[in-house]
Scaffold this motif. Sequence first.
Motif, PDB file in Angstrom:
ATOM      1  N   GLU A   1      -5.355 -12.087  -4.044  1.00  0.00           N
ATOM      2  CA  GLU A   1      -5.091 -11.888  -2.617  1.00  0.00           C
ATOM      3  C   GLU A   1      -3.863 -11.025  -2.363  1.00  0.00           C
ATOM      4  O   GLU A   1      -3.719 -10.457  -1.277  1.00  0.00           O
ATOM      5  CB  GLU A   1      -4.929 -13.242  -1.917  1.00  0.00           C
ATOM      6  CG  GLU A   1      -6.224 -14.050  -1.861  1.00  0.00           C
ATOM      7  CD  GLU A   1      -6.088 -15.289  -1.005  1.00  0.00           C
ATOM      8  OE1 GLU A   1      -4.985 -15.556  -0.493  1.00  0.00           O
ATOM      9  OE2 GLU A   1      -7.098 -15.995  -0.841  1.00  0.00           O
ATOM     10  N   ARG A   2      -2.982 -10.909  -3.357  1.00  0.00           N
ATOM     11  CA  ARG A   2      -1.759 -10.123  -3.176  1.00  0.00           C
ATOM     12  C   ARG A   2      -1.692  -8.934  -4.123  1.00  0.00           C
ATOM     13  O   ARG A   2      -0.629  -8.352  -4.324  1.00  0.00           O
ATOM     14  CB  ARG A   2      -0.525 -11.012  -3.395  1.00  0.00           C
ATOM     15  CG  ARG A   2      -0.387 -12.155  -2.390  1.00  0.00           C
ATOM     16  CD  ARG A   2       0.113 -11.679  -1.058  1.00  0.00           C
ATOM     17  NE  ARG A   2       0.253 -12.772  -0.093  1.00  0.00           N
ATOM     18  CZ  ARG A   2       0.671 -12.600   1.160  1.00  0.00           C
ATOM     19  NH1 ARG A   2       1.001 -11.389   1.593  1.00  0.00           N
ATOM     20  NH2 ARG A   2       0.753 -13.635   1.991  1.00  0.00           N
TER      21      ARG A   2
ATOM     22  N   ARG B   1      -6.416  -4.975   4.232  1.00  0.00           N
ATOM     23  CA  ARG B   1      -5.468  -6.081   4.353  1.00  0.00           C
ATOM     24  C   ARG B   1      -5.682  -6.845   5.655  1.00  0.00           C
ATOM     25  O   ARG B   1      -5.956  -6.261   6.705  1.00  0.00           O
ATOM     26  CB  ARG B   1      -4.026  -5.546   4.329  1.00  0.00           C
ATOM     27  CG  ARG B   1      -3.676  -4.724   3.098  1.00  0.00           C
ATOM     28  CD  ARG B   1      -3.469  -5.565   1.863  1.00  0.00           C
ATOM     29  NE  ARG B   1      -3.304  -4.727   0.668  1.00  0.00           N
ATOM     30  CZ  ARG B   1      -3.098  -5.204  -0.544  1.00  0.00           C
ATOM     31  NH1 ARG B   1      -3.034  -6.521  -0.734  1.00  0.00           N
ATOM     32  NH2 ARG B   1      -2.985  -4.389  -1.576  1.00  0.00           N
ATOM     33  N   LEU B   2      -5.524  -8.158   5.565  1.00  0.00           N
ATOM     34  CA  LEU B   2      -5.486  -9.009   6.748  1.00  0.00           C
ATOM     35  C   LEU B   2      -4.081  -8.957   7.339  1.00  0.00           C
ATOM     36  O   LEU B   2      -3.155  -8.441   6.699  1.00  0.00           O
ATOM     37  CB  LEU B   2      -5.858 -10.443   6.357  1.00  0.00           C
ATOM     38  CG  LEU B   2      -7.290 -10.630   5.824  1.00  0.00           C
ATOM     39  CD1 LEU B   2      -7.465 -12.044   5.291  1.00  0.00           C
ATOM     40  CD2 LEU B   2      -8.313 -10.324   6.902  1.00  0.00           C
ATOM     41  N   PRO B   3      -3.894  -9.466   8.563  1.00  0.00           N
ATOM     42  CA  PRO B   3      -2.564  -9.414   9.183  1.00  0.00           C
ATOM     43  C   PRO B   3      -1.454 -10.018   8.331  1.00  0.00           C
ATOM     44  O   PRO B   3      -0.297  -9.604   8.420  1.00  0.00           O
ATOM     45  CB  PRO B   3      -2.754 -10.184  10.494  1.00  0.00           C
ATOM     46  CG  PRO B   3      -4.191  -9.959  10.842  1.00  0.00           C
ATOM     47  CD  PRO B   3      -4.916  -9.967   9.532  1.00  0.00           C
ATOM     48  N   ASP B   4      -1.795 -10.999   7.475  1.00  0.00           N
ATOM     49  CA  ASP B   4      -0.750 -11.616   6.650  1.00  0.00           C
ATOM     50  C   ASP B   4      -0.493 -10.850   5.355  1.00  0.00           C
ATOM     51  O   ASP B   4       0.291 -11.276   4.508  1.00  0.00           O
ATOM     52  CB  ASP B   4      -1.103 -13.071   6.331  1.00  0.00           C
ATOM     53  CG  ASP B   4      -2.382 -13.206   5.500  1.00  0.00           C
ATOM     54  OD1 ASP B   4      -3.011 -12.168   5.185  1.00  0.00           O
ATOM     55  OD2 ASP B   4      -2.757 -14.345   5.162  1.00  0.00           O
ATOM     56  N   GLY B   5      -1.160  -9.704   5.178  1.00  0.00           N
ATOM     57  CA  GLY B   5      -0.935  -8.867   4.010  1.00  0.00           C
ATOM     58  C   GLY B   5      -1.852  -9.154   2.835  1.00  0.00           C
ATOM     59  O   GLY B   5      -1.830  -8.416   1.846  1.00  0.00           O
ATOM     60  N   THR B   6      -2.649 -10.203   2.918  1.00  0.00           N
ATOM     61  CA  THR B   6      -3.574 -10.499   1.823  1.00  0.00           C
ATOM     62  C   THR B   6      -4.795  -9.586   1.904  1.00  0.00           C
ATOM     63  O   THR B   6      -5.079  -8.993   2.945  1.00  0.00           O
ATOM     64  CB  THR B   6      -4.028 -11.970   1.868  1.00  0.00           C
ATOM     65  OG1 THR B   6      -4.674 -12.225   3.131  1.00  0.00           O
ATOM     66  CG2 THR B   6      -2.841 -12.903   1.700  1.00  0.00           C
TER      67      THR B   6
ATOM     68  N   SER C   1      -8.356  -8.157   2.416  1.00  0.00           N
ATOM     69  CA  SER C   1      -9.355  -8.515   3.432  1.00  0.00           C
ATOM     70  C   SER C   1     -10.764  -8.606   2.871  1.00  0.00           C
ATOM     71  O   SER C   1     -11.677  -9.098   3.544  1.00  0.00           O
ATOM     72  CB  SER C   1      -9.345  -7.467   4.551  1.00  0.00           C
ATOM     73  OG  SER C   1      -9.885  -6.234   4.085  1.00  0.00           O
TER      74      SER C   1
END
Length: 207
Positions: free
Chosen positions: A91-92, A103-108, A110
């Motif tokens: 995820e990172r 990427r999702l809003p939290d940086g992980t 998508s």
Amino acid sequence: HVGARPPGTVLKLSDDPTLDDVIAAVRMAASSTPAGQWIFGTIGARALLDPKATRLVLDEAAPGRLVKIAAWTGHGNILSTAALRALGIGERDPDPPFGRYGRLPDGTTSGLLEEYADVRANRRMTALAGRAAVIGSLQRLANEATGYGITTIQAMANSVPAAELQGMLGEAAAPIRWRVIRFPIALADKDDPDSYAAGPRAPSSLV
């Protein structure tokens, strides 16, 4: 672009389905596809470019399932969380050279894979399918090509490293001439030696 993929269910979709169409088909397939098998779908620009097209919607439609939705152009995939994990994508994870993870809003991540991020994932998927599946695919492709009178296939070695592919072609003994084109997925040969390597000497029917 030769290769293979693990067993799974192929979604019945139009050439350019909406994301809603895709999700409905994934949900239906999940109800009948054995656990552990993949769900594959082919989409166009409408679904691929939909901002809601992430692993989260695939996870909601088919919790814990291996889902891979690919653009028919060959550029762009959307994978479920379970599929990302099966292909070794965290995820990172940082973007690979010449590729990008959405990427999702939290940086992980998508679930969107573009260019060489996509190429790397397809190489790992081919490895999951196994050597016998790739050799069988090469034989079927060669037989189909010769049926059309084609005498040579140029194989971009993206899903299978060039040195490994050259060895598989010898085992396949397919009745056609092959030209293997190296397709490294890393900047340095030490990080992808089988793509940079010359590989074993090919039989006389191969180049």
